[in-house]
Design an enzyme around this catalytic site. Structure first.
Site, PDB file in Angstrom:
ATOM      1  CG  ASP A  22      -2.111   0.919   1.070  1.00 48.98           C
ATOM      2  OD1 ASP A  22      -2.390   1.349  -0.061  1.00 48.98           O
ATOM      3  OD2 ASP A  22      -2.761   1.231   2.085  1.00 48.98           O
ATOM      4  CG  HIS A  39       0.264   2.378  -9.276  1.00 47.76           C
ATOM      5  ND1 HIS A  39      -0.027   1.961  -7.995  1.00 47.76           N
ATOM      6  CD2 HIS A  39      -0.803   3.122  -9.675  1.00 47.76           C
ATOM      7  CE1 HIS A  39      -1.218   2.437  -7.653  1.00 47.76           C
ATOM      8  NE2 HIS A  39      -1.696   3.146  -8.641  1.00 47.76           N
ATOM      9  CG  LEU A 133       9.263 -16.995  -3.403  1.00 48.62           C
ATOM     10  CD1 LEU A 133       8.990 -17.012  -1.905  1.00 48.62           C
ATOM     11  CD2 LEU A 133       9.708 -15.587  -3.834  1.00 48.62           C
TER      12      LEU A 133
HETATM   13  C1  IPE Z   1      -5.422  -2.644  -0.617  1.00 46.55           C
HETATM   14  O1  IPE Z   1      -5.069  -1.333  -0.743  1.00 46.55           O
HETATM   15  C2  IPE Z   1      -5.371  -3.329  -1.959  1.00 46.55           C
HETATM   16  C3  IPE Z   1      -4.039  -3.560  -2.502  1.00 46.55           C
HETATM   17  C4  IPE Z   1      -2.919  -3.311  -1.899  1.00 46.55           C
HETATM   18  C5  IPE Z   1      -4.004  -4.147  -3.814  1.00 46.55           C
HETATM   19  P1  IPE Z   1      -6.173  -0.179  -0.945  1.00 46.55           P
HETATM   20  O2  IPE Z   1      -5.426   1.089  -0.983  1.00 46.55           O
HETATM   21  O3  IPE Z   1      -7.023  -0.512  -2.103  1.00 46.55           O
HETATM   22  O4  IPE Z   1      -7.044  -0.324   0.377  1.00 46.55           O
HETATM   23  P2  IPE Z   1      -7.921   0.747   1.145  1.00 46.55           P
HETATM   24  O5  IPE Z   1      -8.909   1.286   0.168  1.00 46.55           O
HETATM   25  O6  IPE Z   1      -6.993   1.805   1.642  1.00 46.55           O
HETATM   26  O7  IPE Z   1      -8.549  -0.027   2.266  1.00 46.55           O
HETATM   27  C1  IPE Z   2      -1.339   0.346  -3.489  1.00 44.19           C
HETATM   28  O1  IPE Z   2      -1.132   1.699  -3.488  1.00 44.19           O
HETATM   29  C2  IPE Z   2      -1.472  -0.233  -4.883  1.00 44.19           C
HETATM   30  C3  IPE Z   2      -2.832  -0.649  -5.250  1.00 44.19           C
HETATM   31  C4  IPE Z   2      -3.870  -0.647  -4.461  1.00 44.19           C
HETATM   32  C5  IPE Z   2      -3.029  -1.080  -6.630  1.00 44.19           C
HETATM   33  P1  IPE Z   2      -2.344   2.727  -3.537  1.00 44.19           P
HETATM   34  O2  IPE Z   2      -2.662   3.008  -4.962  1.00 44.19           O
HETATM   35  O3  IPE Z   2      -3.474   2.232  -2.714  1.00 44.19           O
HETATM   36  O4  IPE Z   2      -1.693   4.001  -2.867  1.00 44.19           O
HETATM   37  P2  IPE Z   2      -2.352   4.963  -1.775  1.00 44.19           P
HETATM   38  O5  IPE Z   2      -2.812   4.076  -0.658  1.00 44.19           O
HETATM   39  O6  IPE Z   2      -3.491   5.647  -2.454  1.00 44.19           O
HETATM   40  O7  IPE Z   2      -1.259   5.876  -1.368  1.00 44.19           O
HETATM   41 MG    MG Z   3      -4.020   2.417  -0.781  1.00 47.27          MG
END
Ligand code: IPE
Ligand code: IPE
Ligand code: MG
Length: 253
Positions: A22, A39, A133
């Site tokens: 995240d 990303h 792995l």
């Molecule tokens: C969780 O992250 C999903 C992934 C890491 C793929 P999100 O950013 O989507 O989750 P929320 O919305 O903060 O709970």
């Molecule tokens: C996690 O990073 C990646 C995915 C959920 C695909 P985010 O895109 O959720 O990044 P934040 O949480 O908005 O910073």
């Molecule tokens: Mg996120």
């Protein structure tokens, strides 16, 4: 395949690790860039963490890459993520092979764009015989969806007479999950300091040890992985029972 070098953690080694990657968007915003750059930068962390886990002899690494709820994001971001996924699945093949990594996926794979599915299928086939792995990508994954999909298949088997409803237990249910070969994670890591599961592996993490890393995913590299592993090594896993005599006194009943 390179020789395995296990770090000395001063305690048990997490054989099975799952990570909620995240904070990519925040990482980019902090640098004045658009979310998608986060990303892109996150791919370098995926490569480093996968390679490190492989060389330390971790058995399985499950990465939450795209949730069923992530389909709610803007179309351009989704399109970018799907393109990135396809490129990753193609470009990382030599690295996966060099490190003996087998790639698998869990989730509603049918909902991914066809070109990403093709790349996924080819990478799964290419790495099928690798014995190191197991890297599992959770793609279009949601734990509630996984459980609903499992129960639907299970109910069909019961009504077809292939399964006796009275004999259903946890192990039966496991057989209906996306990948029955997947072991429960010993260690669950979430980056970017968030304290929630966001619909990830709800069934499998029943007794996982949780580590929250403050840094965003693109900054999660080998030192942060070792911190998480060392944190895990200090935990006493009781599974509802009582600790054994060799555990620290403060943990005894
Ligand atoms: C969780 O992250 C999903 C992934 C890491 C793929 P999100 O950013 O989507 O989750 P929320 O919305 O903060 O709970
Ligand atoms: C996690 O990073 C990646 C995915 C959920 C695909 P985010 O895109 O959720 O990044 P934040 O949480 O908005 O910073
Ligand atoms: Mg996120």
């Amino acid at each position: 395949m390179k020789p395995i070098e296990r770090p000395d953690l001063g305690g048990p080694f997490p054989e099975n690790i799952a990570i909620i990657m995240d904070g990519n968007g925040r990482w980019a915003k902090e640098r004045g860039m658009r979310r998608v750059f986060g990303h892109k930068a996150g791919i370098d962390s995926v490569r480093e963490i996968t390679t490190e886990c492989a060389s330390m002899g971790v058995k399985s690494l499950t990465l939450y890459a795209f949730s069923v709820e992530n389909w709610k994001r803007p179309r351009v971001e989704i399109r970018y993520l799907m393109r990135l996924l396809r490129r990753f699945l193609i470009d990382e093949r030599p690295t996966l092979m060099e490190n003996g990594v087998r790639l698998k996926a869990i989730g509603r794979i049918d909902s991914l764009p066809q070109d990403a599915r093709d790349a996924l299928h080819e990478t799964e086939e290419l790495t099928r015989e690798n014995t190191g792995l197991v890297l599992r990508l959770a793609l279009a994954y949601g734990a509630r969806t996984e459980l609903a999909d499992a129960v639907r298949k299970l109910a069909k088997d019961v009504s077809a007479g292939a399964l006796d409803a009275d004999l259903i237990d946890d192990e039966t249910l496991r057989q209906y999950l996306y990948d029955p070969e997947m072991s429960d994670p010993d260690l669950l890591v979430r980056t970017a300091g968030e304290l929630r599961l966001s619909n990830f592996l709800l069934w499998q993490v029943s007794y996982s040890e949780i580590h929250i890393a403050r840094c965003c995913w693109p900054d999660f590299r080998k030192p942060q992985l070792l911190d998480a592993m060392k944190d895990y090594a200090t935990r006493v896993r009781k599974y509802g029972g009582l600790v054994m005599d060799h555990a620290p006194a403060r943990e005894r009943a």
